[in-house]
Scaffold this active site. Sequence first.
Site, PDB file in Angstrom:
ATOM      1  CB  SER A  22      -0.756  -2.007  -3.357  1.00  0.00           C
ATOM      2  OG  SER A  22       0.345  -0.851  -2.871  1.00  0.00           O
ATOM      3  CE  LYS A  71       8.531   2.947   1.418  1.00  0.00           C
ATOM      4  NZ  LYS A  71       7.140   4.124   1.392  1.00  0.00           N
ATOM      5  CG  ASN A  87       6.977   5.381  -4.024  1.00  0.00           C
ATOM      6  OD1 ASN A  87       7.068   5.621  -4.271  1.00  0.00           O
ATOM      7  ND2 ASN A  87       5.858   5.026  -2.929  1.00  0.00           N
ATOM      8  CG  ASP A 103       5.543   6.874  -0.012  1.00  0.00           C
ATOM      9  OD1 ASP A 103       4.139   6.515  -0.749  1.00  0.00           O
ATOM     10  OD2 ASP A 103       6.384   6.268   0.446  1.00  0.00           O
ATOM     11  N   GLY A 129       5.551  12.536  14.326  1.00  0.00           N
ATOM     12  CA  GLY A 129       6.644  11.119  13.867  1.00  0.00           C
ATOM     13  C   GLY A 129       7.004  12.195  12.940  1.00  0.00           C
TER      14      GLY A 129
HETATM   15  P1  NAP Z   1       8.264   4.115  10.718  1.00  0.00           P
HETATM   16  O1  NAP Z   1       9.639   4.265  10.438  1.00  0.00           O
HETATM   17  O2  NAP Z   1       8.769   3.478  11.681  1.00  0.00           O
HETATM   18  O3  NAP Z   1       7.907   5.617  12.210  1.00  0.00           O
HETATM   19  C1  NAP Z   1       7.409   5.232  13.352  1.00  0.00           C
HETATM   20  C2  NAP Z   1       6.878   5.703  13.916  1.00  0.00           C
HETATM   21  O4  NAP Z   1       6.440   5.735  14.917  1.00  0.00           O
HETATM   22  C3  NAP Z   1       8.330   6.608  14.320  1.00  0.00           C
HETATM   23  O5  NAP Z   1       8.021   8.428  14.200  1.00  0.00           O
HETATM   24  C4  NAP Z   1       8.163   6.430  15.967  1.00  0.00           C
HETATM   25  O6  NAP Z   1       8.171   7.130  16.875  1.00  0.00           O
HETATM   26  C5  NAP Z   1       6.527   6.262  16.050  1.00  0.00           C
HETATM   27  N1  NAP Z   1       6.112   5.649  17.096  1.00  0.00           N
HETATM   28  C6  NAP Z   1       5.865   4.480  17.091  1.00  0.00           C
HETATM   29  N2  NAP Z   1       5.815   3.232  18.524  1.00  0.00           N
HETATM   30  C7  NAP Z   1       5.604   4.693  19.136  1.00  0.00           C
HETATM   31  C8  NAP Z   1       4.789   5.165  20.594  1.00  0.00           C
HETATM   32  N3  NAP Z   1       4.473   3.931  20.769  1.00  0.00           N
HETATM   33  N4  NAP Z   1       4.710   6.023  20.868  1.00  0.00           N
HETATM   34  C9  NAP Z   1       5.071   6.756  20.078  1.00  0.00           C
HETATM   35  N5  NAP Z   1       5.147   7.248  19.103  1.00  0.00           N
HETATM   36  C10 NAP Z   1       5.697   6.209  17.981  1.00  0.00           C
HETATM   37  O7  NAP Z   1       6.989   3.929   9.928  1.00  0.00           O
HETATM   38  P2  NAP Z   1       6.796   4.621   8.592  1.00  0.00           P
HETATM   39  O8  NAP Z   1       7.437   4.248   7.060  1.00  0.00           O
HETATM   40  O9  NAP Z   1       6.738   6.004   9.351  1.00  0.00           O
HETATM   41  O10 NAP Z   1       5.543   4.719   8.858  1.00  0.00           O
HETATM   42  C11 NAP Z   1       4.575   4.778  10.400  1.00  0.00           C
HETATM   43  C12 NAP Z   1       2.969   4.578  10.442  1.00  0.00           C
HETATM   44  O11 NAP Z   1       2.248   6.014   8.503  1.00  0.00           O
HETATM   45  C13 NAP Z   1       2.161   2.916   9.566  1.00  0.00           C
HETATM   46  O12 NAP Z   1       1.149   3.138  10.707  1.00  0.00           O
HETATM   47  C14 NAP Z   1       2.249   2.626   8.370  1.00  0.00           C
HETATM   48  O13 NAP Z   1       1.154   1.948   7.944  1.00  0.00           O
HETATM   49  C15 NAP Z   1       2.009   4.227   8.103  1.00  0.00           C
HETATM   50  N6  NAP Z   1       1.273   4.408   6.486  1.00  0.00           N
HETATM   51  C16 NAP Z   1       0.657   4.634   5.584  1.00  0.00           C
HETATM   52  C17 NAP Z   1       0.963   5.089   4.319  1.00  0.00           C
HETATM   53  C18 NAP Z   1      -0.267   5.601   3.938  1.00  0.00           C
HETATM   54  O14 NAP Z   1       0.100   5.915   2.578  1.00  0.00           O
HETATM   55  N7  NAP Z   1      -1.229   5.927   4.480  1.00  0.00           N
HETATM   56  C19 NAP Z   1       2.271   5.568   3.416  1.00  0.00           C
HETATM   57  C20 NAP Z   1       2.960   5.221   4.443  1.00  0.00           C
HETATM   58  C21 NAP Z   1       3.640   4.766   5.886  1.00  0.00           C
HETATM   59  P3  NAP Z   1      10.646   6.734  17.166  1.00  0.00           P
HETATM   60  O15 NAP Z   1      10.954   7.263  16.353  1.00  0.00           O
HETATM   61  O16 NAP Z   1      10.231   7.550  18.565  1.00  0.00           O
HETATM   62  O17 NAP Z   1       9.815   5.046  17.356  1.00  0.00           O
END
Ligand code: NAP
Length: 273
Positions: A22, A71, A87, A103, A129
Site C-alpha cells: 500500500s 478492521k 478498511n 474491499d 474460504g
Molecule cells: P483469514 O480471515 O485469516 O482467512 C484465511 C482463510 O484461509 C480461511 O478460510 C482459512 O480456513 C483458509 N486457510 C488457511 N490455511 C488453510 C489451509 N492450510 N487449508 C485450507 N484453508 C486454509 O484471512 P483473510 O483476511 O480472509 O485473507 C485471506 C487471503 O487473502 C490472504 O492470503 C490475504 O493476504 C489475501 N487478501 C488479499 C487481498 C487483496 O486485496 N488482494 C485483500 C485481503 C486479503 P479456516 O477457516 O479453516 O482456517
Amino acid sequence: MTISGVTKVLALIGDPVSHSLSPVMHNGWIADHGLDAVYVALPLKSDDAESEIRALCRFGFAGANVTVPHKRAAASAADQSEGVVANVLRWEDDGTVSGFNTDGPGFIDSLAEIAPDWKGRVRRVLMLGAGGAAVAIAEALGPHVDTIYFANRTQSRADAAADALRAGRVLRWDDLERGFGAADLIVQATTLGMGANASPPWPMSAAKSTVICADIVYRPLETEFLRAARERRLARIDGLGMLIHQGARAFELWFGIKPDVEKARVRLIEALG
Ligand code: NAP
C-alpha cells in the site's frame, strides 16, 4: 518530496504491515498528482486496538487504511461507519472520523475490468474460504448473483458466512469438484498458494470453459490456482486486481481523485520483484 508542517499524513494500520504494497501504491499516486502528502505504515500490536485507533483519530491524519487484525476495531473507533468492518478511515472537516469498506467493491471493480458483462454472466459463485476477505467479497457479490457456495476447511466458518447472506450456501471442502463444475465465478480467498502454503490439487478440469477464476493472493502473482486456470485457458483475475481497486477507492475517498490503476499495477509488479 518536501515534507513540511502542512504535509498531510496518511497511514496503514495493522499487524504486520512491513510487507504491505500500500505505501508504494499510494505514494505513487500522491506523486502522480503532485499532492503534499505522505503515506506511511504503522504496525499496531494490540489487544485493544479500538482504544488505540480512537486515540489516533485525535491526531490530524488525512486518512488511513486498516488491515488485519484491526478492521472491526477501526469501524468501532470511527464516529460513523458504513459497516461493522472498515478498511478505510477518513478525517472529516468537522473533526469526526468516518469508516468505509472498499474491499468488496474493489473486488467487484477488478471483476468488471475483465468481464464488463459479469452481472448477466455470473449466477453461481464458488467461494474458496470463509475468512474476512471471502466474507467482504461475498457481501458485495450477494445482491447480484443467485447462489454463493462457501467451501472452507473449517466447516463452522462456512456455515456462519453462508447463514449471513440470502444467496449463501455451504459446500463441503471434500466436495470441491462438484463446486468447480457448477460455478460461473470461482474466488480463491484462502491463504493457500501464498508463500510456502502449498495448495491442494484444484479440480480445474471440472470447471466450465466460461468460468472466471479469481485469486486474491498476490505473492506469488500467479498462484497454483491461476496456473491451473491458465493451462485450461480460463478467464483469470490475479490478487493485484482487488488490492489496486480497493486502494483506488480509498484514494478517491481521501482526495476526490480517481487514480491511475494501470500505473499502480506496473509499480506493484516491480515492487513484488
Ligand atoms: P483469514 O480471515 O485469516 O482467512 C484465511 C482463510 O484461509 C480461511 O478460510 C482459512 O480456513 C483458509 N486457510 C488457511 N490455511 C488453510 C489451509 N492450510 N487449508 C485450507 N484453508 C486454509 O484471512 P483473510 O483476511 O480472509 O485473507 C485471506 C487471503 O487473502 C490472504 O492470503 C490475504 O493476504 C489475501 N487478501 C488479499 C487481498 C487483496 O486485496 N488482494 C485483500 C485481503 C486479503 P479456516 O477457516 O479453516 O482456517
